[in-house]
Design an enzyme around this catalytic site. Structure first.
Site, PDB file in Angstrom:
ATOM      1  N   GLY A 109      92.004  50.369  -0.891  1.00 37.62           N
ATOM      2  CA  GLY A 109      91.668  49.053   0.378  1.00 37.62           C
ATOM      3  C   GLY A 109      92.439  48.366   0.436  1.00 37.62           C
TER       4      GLY A 109
ATOM      5  CB  SER B 244      94.046  49.921   5.822  1.00 38.69           C
ATOM      6  OG  SER B 244      92.372  49.525   5.807  1.00 38.69           O
ATOM      7  CB  SER B 245      92.626  45.467   7.217  1.00 35.57           C
ATOM      8  OG  SER B 245      92.055  46.004   7.008  1.00 35.57           O
ATOM      9  N   GLY B 246      93.386  42.960   5.418  1.00 39.74           N
ATOM     10  CA  GLY B 246      92.283  42.488   4.584  1.00 39.74           C
ATOM     11  C   GLY B 246      92.897  41.432   4.079  1.00 39.74           C
TER      12      GLY B 246
ATOM     13  N   GLY C 147      93.291  43.625   1.184  1.00 43.45           N
ATOM     14  CA  GLY C 147      93.916  44.369   0.258  1.00 43.45           C
ATOM     15  C   GLY C 147      95.598  44.146   0.322  1.00 43.45           C
TER      16      GLY C 147
ATOM     17  CB  SER D  24      81.399  40.251  -2.551  1.00 44.14           C
ATOM     18  OG  SER D  24      80.263  39.741  -1.421  1.00 44.14           O
TER      19      SER D  24
ATOM     20  CE1 TYR E 103      80.387  44.305   0.032  1.00 44.90           C
ATOM     21  CE2 TYR E 103      78.514  42.025   0.218  1.00 44.90           C
ATOM     22  CZ  TYR E 103      80.018  42.921   0.064  1.00 44.90           C
ATOM     23  OH  TYR E 103      80.757  42.422  -0.407  1.00 44.90           O
TER      24      TYR E 103
END
Length: 278
Positions: free
Chosen positions: A11, A13-15, A17, A140, A153
């Site tokens: 994961g 691709s952004s953020g 990660g 989380s 979630y």
């Protein structure tokens, strides 16, 4: 093959990660940054160039277990045994239980728990045989505190926390450190990417409550921790000489998970979450 330790991060691709991959590269690891769609790798590649670090990008969909195993086998063949696995990929569905289909619940488990389990299971034999390894799973606050309208979630994040906590003492006997990292609100595009299909129903009795919560959660996300700062804790968990099981990425995260971890009868969590509904 490489003489550097090899880290696989999902994961990216952004953020969190993306910044975790870069942070581990700065630590000198050979980082294989994976994502479901490598067409979304431009931001990572550009930032790696700007920061003058090398990352290898590979396609990996955590819900495609055969494909994911093949990817990890290719990484091992090309670069050597995987020393660090960071399970970061995840998704979120918005809706209370009555609004959620079995398919929606299954999707959350597939991405946030079962995909993590499959990847972790695949790296365990080599780590066990070598007597060393790090497995870090980004969960989380929602893996400790159940949040309204994030039923699926939170269920998946609770599940993966239980999985990793059960695994940790066994893996430790073989020199493998298992950790979870619990961010609170992080400034990412999570709210934009929420699956809200369950709310597209006429005369929805939950609509007012959902709107109130959605606004509150959106405000928290907008004012949350920078993804780069949260990622720094993930990097620390993956590289520290003194690993531990549970990490929070900010004081806000410490305070939030503390609602549940010290809440023996559940009243503190339910009271706090009720206030989010107005």
């Amino acid at each position: 093959m490489t003489n550097r330790e090899v880290a696989v991060v999902t994961g990216t691709s952004s953020g969190v990660g993306l910044h975790t991959a870069l942070g581990l590269a700065h630590k000198g690891l050979h980082v294989v940054a994976t994502m479901r769609d490598t067409g979304r790798s431009a931001a990572l590649r550009a930032e790696a160039t700007r920061q003058d670090v090398d990352v290898t990008v590979r396609a990996l969909d955590v819900t495609d277990h055969d494909g994911a195993r093949a990817c990890l086998d290719e990484v091992t063949a090309e670069f050597g045994a995987i020393d660090v696995l960071v399970n970061n990929a995840g998704s979120a569905t918005f809706g209370t239980l009555e609004q959620l289909s079995d398919a929606a619940l299954q999707k959350q488990l597939d991405v946030n728990c079962l995909g993590v389990a499959a990847l972790t299971r695949h790296v365990l034999p080599a780590m066990r045989e070598s007597g060393a390894g790090r497995i870090v799973t980004v969960t989380s606050n929602g893996g400790v505190v159940g949040e309204p309208f994030l039923d699926a979630y939170c269920a998946s994040k609770f599940a993966v926390e239980g999985l990793m906590q059960s695994l940790a003492p066994v893996a430790a006997r073989f020199g493998i450190a298992v950790s979870v990292v619990e961010p609170a609100s992080v400034v990412t595009n999570m709210m934009e990417n929420l699956d809200t299909e369950a709310l597209a129903t006429p005369d929805d009795p939950y609509q007012d409550l959902a709107n109130t919560f959605f606004k509150a959660a959106g405000a928290l996300m907008a004012s949350g921790q920078a993804a780069q700062d949260a990622a720094a804790v993930v990097v620390e968990a993956a590289t520290t000489d003194t690993p531990r099981f549970r990490w929070q990425t900010s004081q806000a995260a410490v305070d939030f998970v503390g609602l549940s971890l010290a809440d023996l009868d559940g009243s503190n969590v339910l009271g706090a979450m009720s206030r989010w509904l107005g």
